[in-house]
Design a protein around this motif. Structure first.
Motif, short mmCIF file in Angstrom:
data_model
loop_
_atom_site.label_atom_id
_atom_site.label_comp_id
_atom_site.label_asym_id
_atom_site.label_seq_id
_atom_site.Cartn_x
_atom_site.Cartn_y
_atom_site.Cartn_z
N TYR A 75 0.85 -1.18 0.00
CA TYR A 75 0.00 0.00 0.00
C TYR A 75 0.89 1.24 0.00
CZ TYR A 75 -3.86 -2.95 1.83
OH TYR A 75 -4.82 -3.91 2.03
N ASP A 88 -3.84 -0.76 7.91
CA ASP A 88 -4.32 -2.06 7.45
C ASP A 88 -3.18 -3.07 7.38
OD1 ASP A 88 -6.89 -3.31 6.30
OD2 ASP A 88 -5.37 -3.93 4.87
N ALA A 89 -2.03 -2.64 6.88
CA ALA A 89 -0.88 -3.54 6.76
C ALA A 89 -0.43 -4.02 8.14
CB ALA A 89 0.27 -2.83 6.06
N VAL A 92 -2.43 -7.07 9.72
CA VAL A 92 -2.45 -8.39 9.08
C VAL A 92 -1.66 -9.45 9.86
CG1 VAL A 92 -1.73 -9.67 7.01
CG2 VAL A 92 -3.00 -7.53 6.78
N VAL A 103 2.35 -7.91 3.75
CA VAL A 103 1.57 -6.70 3.42
C VAL A 103 2.34 -5.51 3.98
CG1 VAL A 103 -0.63 -5.51 3.60
CG2 VAL A 103 -0.58 -8.02 3.52
N SER A 217 -7.14 -6.96 1.88
CA SER A 217 -6.28 -7.77 2.75
C SER A 217 -7.01 -8.97 3.32
CB SER A 217 -5.70 -6.91 3.87
OG SER A 217 -6.73 -6.34 4.66
#
Length: 316
Positions: A75, A88-89, A92, A103, A217
């Motif tokens: 991203y 978000d990464a 994960v 990610v 994801s």
């Protein structure tokens, strides 16, 4: 017309910059009415994501196909969109037991920009390109460029370089007909604006983009076998809350007692997926590990193989 005037004229055509007269009296309303208005308007973010369903599905399929061959999901964004990507990464690995490098989240201006604005960072297309090069991005990787306006130079530079290096380039913009869509193999345009506070794209635009990132994801991890049914069977039990969750997952997946779940988790060295396999199949840990390895970590496939083997040889 000056450059600044041209830019102002261009931005006025973007939904993310438009002033919506429906909210012109926002500052005169009482608190309850303000809350109600924001709640009602927030549905637009969900609608915008639903309208982009086809592009999102294509992106998930492309990401998964490359991840199965060893690729990463990257991203990259500036400001609020960049922060959403990093968020978000970072979620994960603990949620899905994934390698931290699977990610990756990159934000213009580096880690400092996570908490403070870094002036001019989003306007530096060369820096976006350099970030992609520094990550040694290649054909197995998927790069998602995130921008509310869809015209952020930093993100466009990153997407262009990602494509040049053979990566799958995916754009995620908050406007239709976004400039950076032309630099992507797959363009996701989730137009949730105009915003209730004009131009504040951390609102509906940000919500829509977070929903899309959740899908990219999460569904990638589902298709990679890190979810069984709707249970996070690769969750890492790193604290008491997660250890209790691990036990509940084993119980939910198998219908066993709490004591059985505890014993299975101990035999599995804390691996929820392995514990579920042990309880469900009745096989020993080594056999379940072997079946999971042969099934590329897909628990459902491994259990089917173990059941087939047991049926073929009842003595087992």
């Amino acid at each position: 017309m000056t450059d600044r005037a041209e830019l102002r004229s261009t931005l006025e055509t973007f939904a993310t910059e438009r002033v919506d007269p429906r909210f012109a009296e926002l500052d005169t309303l009482d608190t309850r009415a303000q809350v109600r208005l924001m709640a009602e308007h927030g549905h637009r973010a969900v609608d915008a994501v639903a309208e982009a369903e086809k592009s999102i599905a294509r992106a998930v399929d492309g990401i998964v196909e490359r991840m199965r061959r060893g690729g990463r999901l990257i991203y990259i964004g500036a400001g609020s969109p960049g922060r959403l990507g990093v968020l978000d990464a970072s979620e994960v690995p603990p949620t899905f037991g994934a390698d931290p490098g699977l990610v990756v989240g990159v934000i213009a201006g580096g880690d400092t920009a996570l908490r403070s604005a870094v002036e001019g960072a989003e306007d530096d297309a060369a820096a976006g390109a350099a970030a992609i090069v520094e990550l040694e991005t290649g054909p197995l990787d998927s790069v998602v460029g995130i921008s509310a306006s869809g015209r952020t130079p930093y993100v466009i530079g990153a997407l262009q370089t990602a494509r040049e290096r053979g990566a799958l380039a995916i754009s995620l913009a908050g406007n239709r007909s976004a400039q950076m869509s032309a630099d992507a193999d797959i363009a996701i345009e989730a137009e949730a604006a105009p915003e209730i506070v004009a131009g504040s794209t951390r609102l509906n635009s940000g919500t829509a983009q977070k929903l899309v990132l959740n899908m990219l994801s999460t569904l990638a991890m589902v298709q990679l076998g890190k979810v069984y049914g709707n249970l996070m069977v690769d969750v890492r039990s790193t604290n008491e809350k997660l250890r209790a969750r691990a036990e509940r997952i084993v119980i939910s997946a198998t219908g066993c007692s709490p004591d059985e779940a505890t014993r299975a988790l101990a035999a599995a060295d804390g691996s929820v997926k392995l514990a579920v396999g042990i309880v469900s199949s009745g096989a020993d840990p080594a056999a379940v590990r072997e079946a999971l390895a042969a099934a590329d970590g897909h628990l459902r496939v491994a259990l089917a193989a173990l059941a087939s083997r047991s049926a073929a040889d009842p003595a087992d």
